[in-house]
Design a protein around this motif. Structure first.
Motif, PDB file in Angstrom:
ATOM      1  N   GLU A  69      17.971  11.595   3.997  1.00  0.00           N
ATOM      2  CA  GLU A  69      17.356  12.615   4.856  1.00  0.00           C
ATOM      3  C   GLU A  69      16.200  13.320   4.149  1.00  0.00           C
ATOM      4  N   LYS A  70      16.367  13.606   2.864  1.00  0.00           N
ATOM      5  CA  LYS A  70      15.335  14.310   2.104  1.00  0.00           C
ATOM      6  C   LYS A  70      14.143  13.412   1.777  1.00  0.00           C
ATOM      7  N   SER A  71      14.317  12.104   1.934  1.00  0.00           N
ATOM      8  CA  SER A  71      13.259  11.164   1.555  1.00  0.00           C
ATOM      9  C   SER A  71      12.332  10.816   2.713  1.00  0.00           C
ATOM     10  N   LYS A  72      12.566  11.353   3.884  1.00  0.00           N
ATOM     11  CA  LYS A  72      11.716  11.019   5.025  1.00  0.00           C
ATOM     12  C   LYS A  72      10.277  11.445   4.755  1.00  0.00           C
ATOM     13  N   ASP A  73       9.339  10.597   5.222  1.00  0.00           N
ATOM     14  CA  ASP A  73       7.929  10.883   4.974  1.00  0.00           C
ATOM     15  C   ASP A  73       7.368  11.840   6.021  1.00  0.00           C
ATOM     16  N   SER A  74       6.041  12.008   6.017  1.00  0.00           N
ATOM     17  CA  SER A  74       5.399  12.961   6.926  1.00  0.00           C
ATOM     18  C   SER A  74       5.553  12.570   8.385  1.00  0.00           C
ATOM     19  N   GLU A  75       5.872  11.293   8.646  1.00  0.00           N
ATOM     20  CA  GLU A  75       6.108  10.836  10.017  1.00  0.00           C
ATOM     21  C   GLU A  75       7.580  10.901  10.390  1.00  0.00           C
ATOM     22  N   GLY A  76       8.404  11.394   9.469  1.00  0.00           N
ATOM     23  CA  GLY A  76       9.834  11.456   9.728  1.00  0.00           C
ATOM     24  C   GLY A  76      10.539  10.121   9.550  1.00  0.00           C
ATOM     25  N   LYS A  77       9.907   9.186   8.853  1.00  0.00           N
ATOM     26  CA  LYS A  77      10.453   7.853   8.654  1.00  0.00           C
ATOM     27  C   LYS A  77      11.078   7.706   7.263  1.00  0.00           C
ATOM     28  N   VAL A  78      12.162   6.955   7.219  1.00  0.00           N
ATOM     29  CA  VAL A  78      12.739   6.556   5.935  1.00  0.00           C
ATOM     30  C   VAL A  78      12.035   5.274   5.516  1.00  0.00           C
ATOM     31  N   ARG A  79      11.463   5.272   4.318  1.00  0.00           N
ATOM     32  CA  ARG A  79      10.659   4.145   3.858  1.00  0.00           C
ATOM     33  C   ARG A  79      11.402   3.348   2.783  1.00  0.00           C
ATOM     34  N   VAL A  80      11.315   2.032   2.873  1.00  0.00           N
ATOM     35  CA  VAL A  80      11.943   1.171   1.879  1.00  0.00           C
ATOM     36  C   VAL A  80      10.930   0.151   1.385  1.00  0.00           C
ATOM     37  N   SER A  81      11.170  -0.350   0.195  1.00  0.00           N
ATOM     38  CA  SER A  81      10.356  -1.420  -0.360  1.00  0.00           C
ATOM     39  C   SER A  81      11.064  -2.745  -0.148  1.00  0.00           C
ATOM     40  N   MET A  82      10.299  -3.757   0.272  1.00  0.00           N
ATOM     41  CA  MET A  82      10.822  -5.121   0.392  1.00  0.00           C
ATOM     42  C   MET A  82      10.213  -6.012  -0.697  1.00  0.00           C
ATOM     43  N   ASN A  83       9.848  -5.378  -1.805  1.00  0.00           N
ATOM     44  CA  ASN A  83       9.409  -6.088  -3.012  1.00  0.00           C
ATOM     45  C   ASN A  83       8.140  -6.906  -2.817  1.00  0.00           C
ATOM     46  N   VAL A  84       7.136  -6.268  -2.206  1.00  0.00           N
ATOM     47  CA  VAL A  84       5.806  -6.865  -2.145  1.00  0.00           C
ATOM     48  C   VAL A  84       4.811  -5.793  -2.603  1.00  0.00           C
ATOM     49  N   PHE A  85       4.105  -6.090  -3.699  1.00  0.00           N
ATOM     50  CA  PHE A  85       3.292  -5.113  -4.409  1.00  0.00           C
ATOM     51  C   PHE A  85       1.908  -5.673  -4.716  1.00  0.00           C
ATOM     52  N   LYS A  86       0.948  -4.751  -4.874  1.00  0.00           N
ATOM     53  CA  LYS A  86      -0.352  -5.078  -5.470  1.00  0.00           C
ATOM     54  C   LYS A  86      -0.451  -4.310  -6.781  1.00  0.00           C
ATOM     55  N   PHE A  87      -0.875  -5.006  -7.851  1.00  0.00           N
ATOM     56  CA  PHE A  87      -0.965  -4.376  -9.162  1.00  0.00           C
ATOM     57  C   PHE A  87      -2.327  -4.598  -9.793  1.00  0.00           C
ATOM     58  N   ASP A  88      -2.752  -3.590 -10.561  1.00  0.00           N
ATOM     59  CA  ASP A  88      -3.839  -3.746 -11.507  1.00  0.00           C
ATOM     60  C   ASP A  88      -3.238  -4.350 -12.769  1.00  0.00           C
ATOM     61  N   GLY A  89      -3.635  -5.572 -13.121  1.00  0.00           N
ATOM     62  CA  GLY A  89      -3.001  -6.291 -14.217  1.00  0.00           C
ATOM     63  C   GLY A  89      -3.025  -5.558 -15.533  1.00  0.00           C
ATOM     64  N   ALA A  90      -4.144  -4.940 -15.857  1.00  0.00           N
ATOM     65  CA  ALA A  90      -4.268  -4.238 -17.134  1.00  0.00           C
ATOM     66  C   ALA A  90      -3.354  -3.023 -17.199  1.00  0.00           C
ATOM     67  N   MET A  91      -3.224  -2.300 -16.098  1.00  0.00           N
ATOM     68  CA  MET A  91      -2.387  -1.101 -16.099  1.00  0.00           C
ATOM     69  C   MET A  91      -0.908  -1.450 -16.202  1.00  0.00           C
ATOM     70  N   LEU A  92      -0.477  -2.492 -15.493  1.00  0.00           N
ATOM     71  CA  LEU A  92       0.947  -2.808 -15.460  1.00  0.00           C
ATOM     72  C   LEU A  92       1.432  -3.506 -16.727  1.00  0.00           C
ATOM     73  N   TYR A  93       0.565  -4.251 -17.403  1.00  0.00           N
ATOM     74  CA  TYR A  93       1.009  -5.142 -18.480  1.00  0.00           C
ATOM     75  C   TYR A  93       1.917  -4.482 -19.524  1.00  0.00           C
ATOM     76  N   PRO A  94       1.548  -3.337 -20.094  1.00  0.00           N
ATOM     77  CA  PRO A  94       2.437  -2.777 -21.129  1.00  0.00           C
ATOM     78  C   PRO A  94       3.816  -2.388 -20.603  1.00  0.00           C
ATOM     79  N   TYR A  95       3.913  -2.080 -19.325  1.00  0.00           N
ATOM     80  CA  TYR A  95       5.203  -1.694 -18.750  1.00  0.00           C
ATOM     81  C   TYR A  95       6.068  -2.921 -18.454  1.00  0.00           C
ATOM     82  N   LEU A  96       5.424  -4.047 -18.204  1.00  0.00           N
ATOM     83  CA  LEU A  96       6.172  -5.306 -18.127  1.00  0.00           C
ATOM     84  C   LEU A  96       6.684  -5.697 -19.512  1.00  0.00           C
ATOM     85  N   LYS A  97       5.812  -5.606 -20.477  1.00  0.00           N
ATOM     86  CA  LYS A  97       6.150  -6.015 -21.842  1.00  0.00           C
ATOM     87  C   LYS A  97       7.288  -5.183 -22.411  1.00  0.00           C
ATOM     88  N   ASN A  98       7.309  -3.905 -22.082  1.00  0.00           N
ATOM     89  CA  ASN A  98       8.299  -2.983 -22.653  1.00  0.00           C
ATOM     90  C   ASN A  98       9.351  -2.552 -21.647  1.00  0.00           C
TER      91      ASN A  98
END
Length: 290
Positions: free
Chosen positions: A199-228
């Motif tokens: 209930e507390k996670s509803k967005d500005s439209e009153g919707k509960v949002r979930v991720s279905m594991n599809v992302f866009k990444f900047d390769g340079a920014m994400l790399y150290p977090y993948l590595k570690n």
């Protein structure tokens, strides 16, 4: 915009290999479910796999370079999409393979963050580019993939309206909930959320949002977090959402949630096979690759 799509297909498919609840599943489907990567189960005409439809939507969305991350012993992808390690031509797409190797002290793959890390180690040029990442057993729409390809945000994910997903309520209740700020930037992903947190996670439209594991990444920014990426304490895997959350802690307002309200067909268990087959017959009667 970017042209790179990485598809995660190296998992152990543990839930797919469990016994089905229905007794009406075809024997051929059971055999494929027990022996193939989920995205290669024949749900289309002439036994073509779900993976065809994902590639079809990717091409329609404008992607050109496809990187398939598979397990060490999974050679079947090469029978469908080309035998070379790199630069196979399939329906106008350029398909390459990466291998997720299993550490010697483990019996199964080390998770989705490890899969992506091994991919960008094998194709280091991705660390200077942007790319989209998705599962191999979900059918993401052309529109969703296109939104990730075209967004100007360095990082993004499709923020799905939970109520639009056509799954049983009990299954949906287990989905992790995405908490966003007022500008739709990701703050947190909450696993196994309580009703109060939902209930507390509803967005500005009153919707509960979930991720279905599809992302866009900047390769340079994400790399150290993948590595570690740390190991999840319960599942004993390095998971992509963990790497993402560690990245946004250091880089607030770097990952945009793009709102979508649509179903995402999914091959998680044997009971999903016929449902997906019916969905494809209804929604994709013909694949026009031109």
């Amino acid at each position: 915009m970017h042209d790179n799509l990485i598809i995660l297909a190296g998992g152990a498919s543990s839930r797919m290999k469990k016994a089905a609840q229905s007794e009406n599943i075809k024997q051929e489907d059971i055999q494929q479910a027990n022996s193939r990567s989920k995205g290669l189960i024949g749900v289309g005409p002439e036994g073509r796999p779900l993976f065809d439809y994902l590639l079809y939507n990717a091409k329609k969305a404008g992607y050109k370079n496809i990187f398939i991350i598979t397990g060490e012993k999974d050679s079947l992808f090469k029978e469908f999409y080309g035998a070379n390690k790199k630069n196979n031509k399939f329906k106008g797409l350029n398909i390459s393979y990466a291998t997720q190797y299993i550490p010697k002290d483990r019996v199964k793959p080390f998770g989705t963050a490890d899969a992506l890390f091994q991919t960008v180690e094998q194709y280091p040029e991705l660390n200077t580019q942007s790319y989209t990442v998705c599962n191999s057993d979900n059918l993401y729409s052309k529109e969703a993939l296109e939104a990730l390809r075209e967004t100007k945000s360095l990082n993004a994910f499709i923020s799905y309206d939970r109520d639009a997903l056509d799954f049983p309520e009990e299954r949906i209740s287990r989905f992790a909930v995405a908490k966003l700020d007022a500008n739709n930037y990701l703050l947190e992903i909450v696993e196994k959320p309580s009703l109060e947190i939902v209930e507390k996670s509803k967005d500005s439209e009153g919707k509960v949002r979930v991720s279905m594991n599809v992302f866009k990444f900047d390769g340079a920014m994400l790399y150290p977090y993948l590595k570690n990426c740390p190991v999840h304490p319960e599942r004993d895997e390095k998971e992509l959402p963990t790497a993402l959350l560690n990245m946004i802690k250091d880089n607030p307002e770097s990952t945009l949630g793009i709102s979508f309200s649509e179903h995402v067909p999914d091959l998680t268990s044997k009971d999903d096979i016929e449902k997906v087959r019916i969905y494809l017959t209804t929604n994709y009667p013909v694949l026009n690759w031109e």
